[in-house]
Design a protein around this motif. Structure first.
Motif, mmCIF file in Angstrom:
data_model
loop_
_atom_site.group_PDB
_atom_site.id
_atom_site.type_symbol
_atom_site.label_atom_id
_atom_site.label_comp_id
_atom_site.label_asym_id
_atom_site.label_seq_id
_atom_site.Cartn_x
_atom_site.Cartn_y
_atom_site.Cartn_z
ATOM 1 N N ARG A 61 41.342 72.726 39.911
ATOM 2 C CA ARG A 61 42.599 72.266 40.511
ATOM 3 C C ARG A 61 43.489 71.600 39.452
ATOM 4 O O ARG A 61 44.682 71.842 39.380
ATOM 5 N N ASP A 62 42.859 70.777 38.595
ATOM 6 C CA ASP A 62 43.607 70.115 37.505
ATOM 7 C C ASP A 62 44.277 71.147 36.595
ATOM 8 O O ASP A 62 45.446 71.032 36.254
ATOM 9 N N GLU A 93 47.047 72.982 38.367
ATOM 10 C CA GLU A 93 48.199 72.090 38.560
ATOM 11 C C GLU A 93 49.041 72.017 37.288
ATOM 12 O O GLU A 93 50.258 72.077 37.316
ATOM 13 N N ARG A 94 48.313 71.924 36.145
ATOM 14 C CA ARG A 94 48.999 71.859 34.856
ATOM 15 C C ARG A 94 49.745 73.159 34.572
ATOM 16 O O ARG A 94 50.890 73.177 34.132
ATOM 17 N N TYR A 116 50.970 75.346 36.599
ATOM 18 C CA TYR A 116 52.163 75.589 37.429
ATOM 19 C C TYR A 116 53.138 74.415 37.456
ATOM 20 O O TYR A 116 54.093 74.420 38.226
ATOM 21 N N LYS A 117 52.890 73.428 36.604
ATOM 22 C CA LYS A 117 53.778 72.254 36.560
ATOM 23 C C LYS A 117 55.249 72.650 36.402
ATOM 24 O O LYS A 117 56.119 72.115 37.097
ATOM 25 N N ALA A 162 56.470 73.495 39.761
ATOM 26 C CA ALA A 162 56.453 72.339 40.659
ATOM 27 C C ALA A 162 57.644 71.424 40.356
ATOM 28 O O ALA A 162 58.299 70.907 41.261
ATOM 29 N N VAL A 200 53.193 73.740 45.201
ATOM 30 C CA VAL A 200 51.932 74.356 44.775
ATOM 31 C C VAL A 200 50.884 73.917 45.793
ATOM 32 O O VAL A 200 50.584 72.729 45.917
ATOM 33 N N PHE A 234 47.150 73.885 47.514
ATOM 34 C CA PHE A 234 45.726 74.116 47.260
ATOM 35 C C PHE A 234 44.998 74.280 48.588
ATOM 36 O O PHE A 234 45.124 73.441 49.475
#
Ligand code: UDX
Length: 443
Positions: A178-179, A182-183, A185-186, A189, A195, A197
């Motif tokens: 997930r981390d 997340e990075r 697709y920052k 976002a 985004v 989950f």
């Protein structure tokens, strides 16, 4: 962030180019030598507006590399995307996962350090779990997390869709994955794209559900168009009235010759089979598949009716053969059923398409190919707009009429103004246009 994109097809190539444009380093791996050679020479193997420029910019900046070196690309990657083809298997309608699984087997050998492996191509529910099982079996020591990250982009507007998505969907239950995602697709976002989950199975099923729903919406408006014709209503007016209801929405309410393309037919079919197998049969979605097939055939019958009941010995000009404009893709294009049916019934077919000819030529034998609408119209009894390329919206109808030997236009995408066509003394047949659907020559 280092990305390895396996597969330089539609989804893989667009995703690779867009990720590299975010500033990430992307190795795009493909094992087709001719495709790879073209990519290395800066040529996109697909027609997609803006893609070659995006590739060129990022290749020059050293962020986008096309290679067949899977070993180094996987070993260095934080995220490995599986974007290989999942075609529909001949005979049973299931998605063919052999390319996915052989990419997984190969990838497993080269994993080094924590790596997120994620499906980008549309894969049946349960595939991510199966990939994980296979990886663990092959490399019990590997530190991996398998995610599902379906792509919702449309051909023809793929870059815009990738960079401005309604949502990014990631299926994972692993906090480290997930981390990483997340990075990754920052940049999106930060621009306001949510985004999300979710569970892996939810992400996998959501892709099928979205495509099946959109396919259903198109089949629905196509049926309403038929009703409009029978009762004298205009489907454009009906669509715009119901589309204002935000619960319905105004998108995907354009009636036409039936949907085609690389996704809708394949995904609707795969969802029907998945549901059947899971003992949760989906009768509405099953009907969508049947209705859409019949829709395409019904268009040939409509052309025949417009030609006075028979096309035997007549010449039909077809404008546009791709499944939609701004692409050269012929997969499941309505023209693939309409043209042979007209030929079987004795018509001579002349056709043109701004981008699709090369793909279409081997698929549509016996067609006389033309460079332009004017050329296709020459000597034609009936002219049919099958794909709504922009240039067919602004045809010089007077010039077209003077080249035709007949004076009938069938507009399967409702791009022409029926009254303006009639004024020129041309008989017009549209889709669901009430009293304008089929008109006699008035001039
Ligand atoms: C589709 C989905 O839109 C996309 O989210 C998914 O990732 C892949 O499948 P695509 O196949 O590129 O994208 O084309 P799309 O623009 O959705 O059109 C699909 C088909 O539906 C075309 O044949 C088009 O002509 C037809 N269509 C679309 C209609 O007949 N009426 C409409 O209102 C919209």
């Amino acid at each position: 962030m280092k990305i390895c994109m396996i597969g330089a097809g539609y989804v893989g190539l667009v995703s690779a180019a867009c990720f590299s444009d975010f500033g990430w380093t992307v190795n795009c791996v493909d094992n087709d030598p001719s495709r790879l050679a073209a990519l290395k020479a800066g040529q996109s193997p697909i027609y997609e507006p803006g893609l070659e420029a995006l590739m060129e910019r990022n290749v020059k900046a050293g962020r986008l590399v096309f290679t067949d070196d899977l070993k180094t690309s996987v070993a260095n990657a934080d995220v490995v995307f599986l974007a290989v083809g999942t075609p529909m298997r001949r005979g049973d309608g299931y998605a063919d996962l052999s390319y996915v699984f052989s990419a997984v087997e190969e990838t497993a050998q080269y994993l080094d350090g924590f790596t997120v492996i994620t499906t980008k191509s549309t894969v049946p529910v349960g595939t991510s779990r199966e990939i994980e099982r296979r990886l663990k079996a092959k490399r019990p020591d590997a530190d991996v997390a398998v995610c599902s990250n379906p792509e919702f982009l449309r051909e023809g507007s793929a870059i815009q869709d990738f960079t401005h998505p309604d949502r990014v969907l990631v299926g994972t239950d692993d906090p480290r994955a997930r981390d990483v995602m997340e990075r990754l697709y920052k940049p999106l976002a930060l621009r306001g794209s949510p985004v999300m989950f979710v569970e892996r199975e939810s992400a996998e099923l959501a892709k099928y559900a979205a495509n099946a729903f959109l396919a259903l919406k198109i089949s629905f408006i196509n049926e309403i168009a038929d009703v409009c014709e029978a009762v004298g209503a205009d489907v454009q007016e009906v669509a715009s009235a119901i589309g204002r209801d935000r619960r319905i929405g105004d998108k995907f309410l354009h009636p036409g010759p039936g949907y085609g393309g690389s996704c809708f037919p394949k995904d609707v079919s795969a969802l029907v089979r998945t549901a059947r197998e899971a003992r949760a049969p989906v009768s509405i979605i099953e009907q969508v598949e049947r209705v859409n097939h019949e829709r395409k055939l019904a268009m040939a019958v409509r052309i025949e009716a417009a030609a006075g009941g028979s096309v035997r010995g007549k010449t039909v000009a077809i404008l546009g053969v791709t499944f939609k404009p701004n692409t050269d893709d012929m997969r499941d294009a309505p023209s693939l059923l309409i043209v042979p049916m007209l030929q079987e019934r004795g018509a001579t077919v002349r056709a043109c398409d701004p981008q699709g000819r090369k793909q279409a030529e081997p698929m549509l034998p016996g067609v006389t190919w033309c460079e332009s609408a004017d050329e296709a119209a020459t000597g034609a009894d009936v002219l049919v707009i099958v794909t709504e390329w922009n240039e067919y919206r602004a045809l010089n109808l007077e010039a077209i009429k003077s080249r035709m030997s007949g004076s009938t236009i069938v507009d399967l995408r409702n791009v022409l103004d029926p009254a303006a066509v009639r004024e020129l003394g041309i008989a017009y047949t549209g889709i669901g246009r009430g009293r304008h659907t089929a008109s006699q020559k008035s001039g």
